[in-house]
Design a protein around this motif. Structure first.
Motif, PDB file in Angstrom:
ATOM      1  N   HIS A 138       0.820  -1.215   0.000  1.00 55.15           N
ATOM      2  CA  HIS A 138       0.000   0.000   0.000  1.00 55.15           C
ATOM      3  C   HIS A 138       0.854   1.265   0.000  1.00 55.15           C
ATOM      4  O   HIS A 138       0.313   2.352   0.105  1.00 55.15           O
ATOM      5  CB  HIS A 138      -0.887   0.049   1.251  1.00 55.15           C
ATOM      6  CG  HIS A 138      -1.849  -1.089   1.378  1.00 55.15           C
ATOM      7  ND1 HIS A 138      -3.129  -1.033   0.899  1.00 55.15           N
ATOM      8  CD2 HIS A 138      -1.710  -2.316   1.910  1.00 55.15           C
ATOM      9  CE1 HIS A 138      -3.752  -2.175   1.156  1.00 55.15           C
ATOM     10  NE2 HIS A 138      -2.903  -2.973   1.764  1.00 55.15           N
ATOM     11  N   ASN A 187      -7.688  -1.322  -5.597  1.00 52.49           N
ATOM     12  CA  ASN A 187      -8.660  -1.425  -4.512  1.00 52.49           C
ATOM     13  C   ASN A 187     -10.060  -1.256  -5.096  1.00 52.49           C
ATOM     14  O   ASN A 187     -10.264  -0.494  -6.041  1.00 52.49           O
ATOM     15  CB  ASN A 187      -8.428  -0.318  -3.483  1.00 52.49           C
ATOM     16  CG  ASN A 187      -7.114  -0.486  -2.754  1.00 52.49           C
ATOM     17  OD1 ASN A 187      -6.658  -1.609  -2.534  1.00 52.49           O
ATOM     18  ND2 ASN A 187      -6.486   0.618  -2.375  1.00 52.49           N
ATOM     19  N   GLU A 309       0.301   9.844  -3.925  1.00 45.83           N
ATOM     20  CA  GLU A 309      -0.663   8.992  -3.201  1.00 45.83           C
ATOM     21  C   GLU A 309      -0.575   7.576  -3.758  1.00 45.83           C
ATOM     22  O   GLU A 309      -0.721   7.378  -4.962  1.00 45.83           O
ATOM     23  CB  GLU A 309      -2.069   9.547  -3.431  1.00 45.83           C
ATOM     24  CG  GLU A 309      -3.172   8.813  -2.733  1.00 45.83           C
ATOM     25  CD  GLU A 309      -3.262   9.163  -1.255  1.00 45.83           C
ATOM     26  OE1 GLU A 309      -3.098   8.252  -0.441  1.00 45.83           O
ATOM     27  OE2 GLU A 309      -3.474  10.349  -0.940  1.00 45.83           O
ATOM     28  N   PRO A 310      -0.359   6.582  -2.901  1.00 50.39           N
ATOM     29  CA  PRO A 310      -0.280   5.212  -3.422  1.00 50.39           C
ATOM     30  C   PRO A 310      -1.520   4.808  -4.219  1.00 50.39           C
ATOM     31  O   PRO A 310      -1.428   4.223  -5.292  1.00 50.39           O
ATOM     32  CB  PRO A 310      -0.134   4.368  -2.155  1.00 50.39           C
ATOM     33  CG  PRO A 310       0.519   5.285  -1.166  1.00 50.39           C
ATOM     34  CD  PRO A 310      -0.036   6.653  -1.471  1.00 50.39           C
ATOM     35  N   PHE A 311      -2.686   5.108  -3.683  1.00 52.01           N
ATOM     36  CA  PHE A 311      -3.929   4.796  -4.391  1.00 52.01           C
ATOM     37  C   PHE A 311      -4.883   5.984  -4.221  1.00 52.01           C
ATOM     38  O   PHE A 311      -5.047   6.781  -5.112  1.00 52.01           O
ATOM     39  CB  PHE A 311      -4.538   3.487  -3.865  1.00 52.01           C
ATOM     40  CG  PHE A 311      -5.815   3.090  -4.551  1.00 52.01           C
ATOM     41  CD1 PHE A 311      -5.792   2.403  -5.755  1.00 52.01           C
ATOM     42  CD2 PHE A 311      -7.058   3.416  -4.004  1.00 52.01           C
ATOM     43  CE1 PHE A 311      -6.976   2.049  -6.410  1.00 52.01           C
ATOM     44  CE2 PHE A 311      -8.249   3.059  -4.650  1.00 52.01           C
ATOM     45  CZ  PHE A 311      -8.190   2.371  -5.847  1.00 52.01           C
ATOM     46  N   GLY A 312      -5.496   6.096  -3.041  1.00 53.90           N
ATOM     47  CA  GLY A 312      -6.413   7.205  -2.794  1.00 53.90           C
ATOM     48  C   GLY A 312      -7.857   6.732  -2.857  1.00 53.90           C
ATOM     49  O   GLY A 312      -8.586   7.023  -3.804  1.00 53.90           O
ATOM     50  N   ARG A 313      -8.262   5.963  -1.828  1.00 48.08           N
ATOM     51  CA  ARG A 313      -9.611   5.386  -1.818  1.00 48.08           C
ATOM     52  C   ARG A 313     -10.701   6.443  -1.972  1.00 48.08           C
ATOM     53  O   ARG A 313     -11.704   6.220  -2.635  1.00 48.08           O
ATOM     54  CB  ARG A 313      -9.842   4.669  -0.480  1.00 48.08           C
ATOM     55  CG  ARG A 313      -9.160   3.358  -0.328  1.00 48.08           C
ATOM     56  CD  ARG A 313      -9.131   2.949   1.132  1.00 48.08           C
ATOM     57  NE  ARG A 313     -10.430   3.094   1.792  1.00 48.08           N
ATOM     58  CZ  ARG A 313     -11.348   2.129   1.847  1.00 48.08           C
ATOM     59  NH1 ARG A 313     -11.097   0.964   1.309  1.00 48.08           N
ATOM     60  NH2 ARG A 313     -12.481   2.328   2.462  1.00 48.08           N
TER      61      ARG A 313
HETATM   62  C1  GLC Z   1      -2.582   3.571   2.152  1.00 45.90           C
HETATM   63  C2  GLC Z   1      -2.279   4.601   1.073  1.00 45.90           C
HETATM   64  C3  GLC Z   1      -3.533   5.053   0.337  1.00 45.90           C
HETATM   65  C4  GLC Z   1      -4.350   3.865  -0.118  1.00 45.90           C
HETATM   66  C5  GLC Z   1      -4.587   2.925   1.053  1.00 45.90           C
HETATM   67  C6  GLC Z   1      -5.302   1.671   0.625  1.00 45.90           C
HETATM   68  O1  GLC Z   1      -3.252   4.181   3.205  1.00 45.90           O
HETATM   69  O2  GLC Z   1      -1.630   5.730   1.619  1.00 45.90           O
HETATM   70  O3  GLC Z   1      -3.210   5.816  -0.791  1.00 45.90           O
HETATM   71  O4  GLC Z   1      -5.572   4.300  -0.648  1.00 45.90           O
HETATM   72  O5  GLC Z   1      -3.366   2.531   1.638  1.00 45.90           O
HETATM   73  O6  GLC Z   1      -4.545   0.916  -0.292  1.00 45.90           O
END
Ligand code: GLC
Length: 424
Positions: A138, A187, A309-313
């Motif tokens: 993550h 995700n 940001e790795p993903f950013g739900r």
């Molecule tokens: C971590 C990352 C976020 C991502 C989350 C779920 O908290 O910082 O960007 O959405 O993991 O993978």
């Protein structure tokens, strides 16, 4: 199938919420699988997991791991020195490892799934070699020198990496080289929970202790934990650059969740920033809210992280709720939307660009609506839970031989091998 999940943290950050989502999806679609979870501390994740029927256990983390940051251990630190540090952090590190190893042997899972890097460090040493080990990534490793070193030293066995975005996968492969092959599984969002449709806009005013805003008010909010890099400061600065008489109100939704001091804002700090920027009465601090209701109460959802940001739900959840989303075009978050079509991208750390984009959306209800429609479609096409469960179950079910010989497994529909181990 018996899967043992490991999580160093029991707080409900993004990575833990993703783990809960995955376990919930598996409980529904594979009720005969046995899921259990070992946590490195106490926190709300335990209750949430138990509610799903997942058996939980709490084991302490080695002191060194619990407090691991980059400070104090520079790039020049050799693996030998690191091993020394680990050992010197007490018999406790070794004792804790032995305890985790005993626990994993006793549970005898078919798969071990380590959520995040700290969990992987433990799992790599505590999981018997014949048990396939999955690592859910993550975070960026590249920016964490010490953690990267520890992870390199820990990739002595086959590990199947699953990253939350291509950006994270590429970073991991850059840092770890061919030792760990990483595929990407985005995700998912619960599209039945994060739905478009009218929200109750007054809940945010009430939670923030503000009088209900006038009916034509456009509500603009940032929903995140109070980690400093989530960009609350940039959001407030952007808000202060917009003329005070345009019909909008700003909201900061969320609060601090981590134990580490210094890396997150306190509510007082943010309040006094808002005050010194002259935003009194125009920004509400709501604390934690049920996220779907909070997002539906907004017209514009802002993502303003100051680091990639790795993903950013929250971006995907905002899209799923059919709201106009403004998000940073950097790192993993840039993969989540087509800029200008499903959301509006902004450069990181740029309050003036953010202010211009918010101003544009406040003034243009049609644009908000167009983005909202396209955003919901994007969430349905690319982030649907059911669709994203497929690669996960395929990975869990893939044969054990390919894990053991370190040759990698293929998951249906993927052209990249999964789970190449190392024998270096
Ligand atoms: C971590 C990352 C976020 C991502 C989350 C779920 O908290 O910082 O960007 O959405 O993991 O993978």
């Amino acid at each position: 199938m018996k899967i043992l999940y490991l999580s160093a943290s029991a707080a409900l950050g993004g990575a833990e919420l993703v783990l809960l989502d995955l376990m919930a999806m598996l409980r529904e679609s594979r009720p005969d699988w046995r899921l259990s979870l070992v946590l490195g501390g106490h926190g709300p994740l335990r209750d949430e997991a138990e509610r799903l029927g997942v058996a939980c256990d709490v084991r302490p983390l080695p002191r060194l791991l619990a407090g691991l940051g980059d400070a104090g251990l520079g790039d020049g630190t050799s693996q030998l020195a690191l091993a020394g540090r680990l050992a010197a952090s007490g018999p406790s590190a070794l004792a804790v490892l032995a305890d985790w190893r005993r626990l994993i042997r006793r549970e005898a899972p078919d798969r071990v799934h380590a959520n995040g890097m700290k969990a992987l460090l433990l799992a790599a040493w505590a999981t018997p070699r014949r048990t396939p080990l999955i690592w859910h990534l993550h975070d960026y490793l590249g920016s964490r020198a010490v953690m990267s070193r520890l992870l390199r030293a820990s990739s002595h066995r086959p590990i199947a990496g699953v990253a939350v975005s291509r950006s994270i996968a590429e970073d991991a492969m850059r840092v770890l080289g061919p030792r760990v092959a990483v595929q990407t599984i985005y995700n998912a969002a619960d599209l039945n929970r994060f739905t478009p449709g009218p929200g109750d806009p007054t809940i945010l005013d009430e939670a923030a202790g503000l009088p209900t805003a006038a009916p034509e008010t456009v509500r603009v909010g940032l929903l995140a934990t109070f980690a400093r890099w989530k960009g609350q400061r940039v959001f407030l600065e952007a808000a202060s650059r917009l003329p005070a008489d345009i019909p909008c109100r700003f909201y900061i939704i969320g609060g601090p969740i981590y134990q580490t001091t210094g890396s997150q804002w306190s509510l007082e700090e943010l309040r006094s920033q808002a005050e010194s920027l002259g935003l009194d009465g125009r920004v509400g601090f709501t604390g934690f809210q049920e996220p779907a209701a909070a997002l539906r109460a907004l017209d514009v959802v802002v993502h303003a992280s100051t680091r990639p940001e790795p993903f950013g739900r929250v971006i995907v959840e905002g899209l799923a709720c059919g709201r106009a989303v403004v998000a940073v075009r950097d790192g993993g978050s840039a993969e989540l939307f087509h800029d200008g079509v499903e959301a509006l991208g902004v450069p990181p750390n740029d309050p003036s660009a953010l202010a211009t984009t918010i101003g544009r959306l406040v003034a243009d209800a049609d644009l908000r609506q167009r983005l909202g429609h396209a955003g919901r479609r994007a969430a349905e096409t690319r982030f649907d839970r059911d669709a994203l469960l497929g690669p996960w179950t395929a990975l869990y079910e893939s044969g054990i031989e390919c894990w053991l010989d370190g040759g990698g497994c293929r998951v249906e529909g993927e052209d990249r091998p999964v789970g190449v181990g190392s024998r270096q």
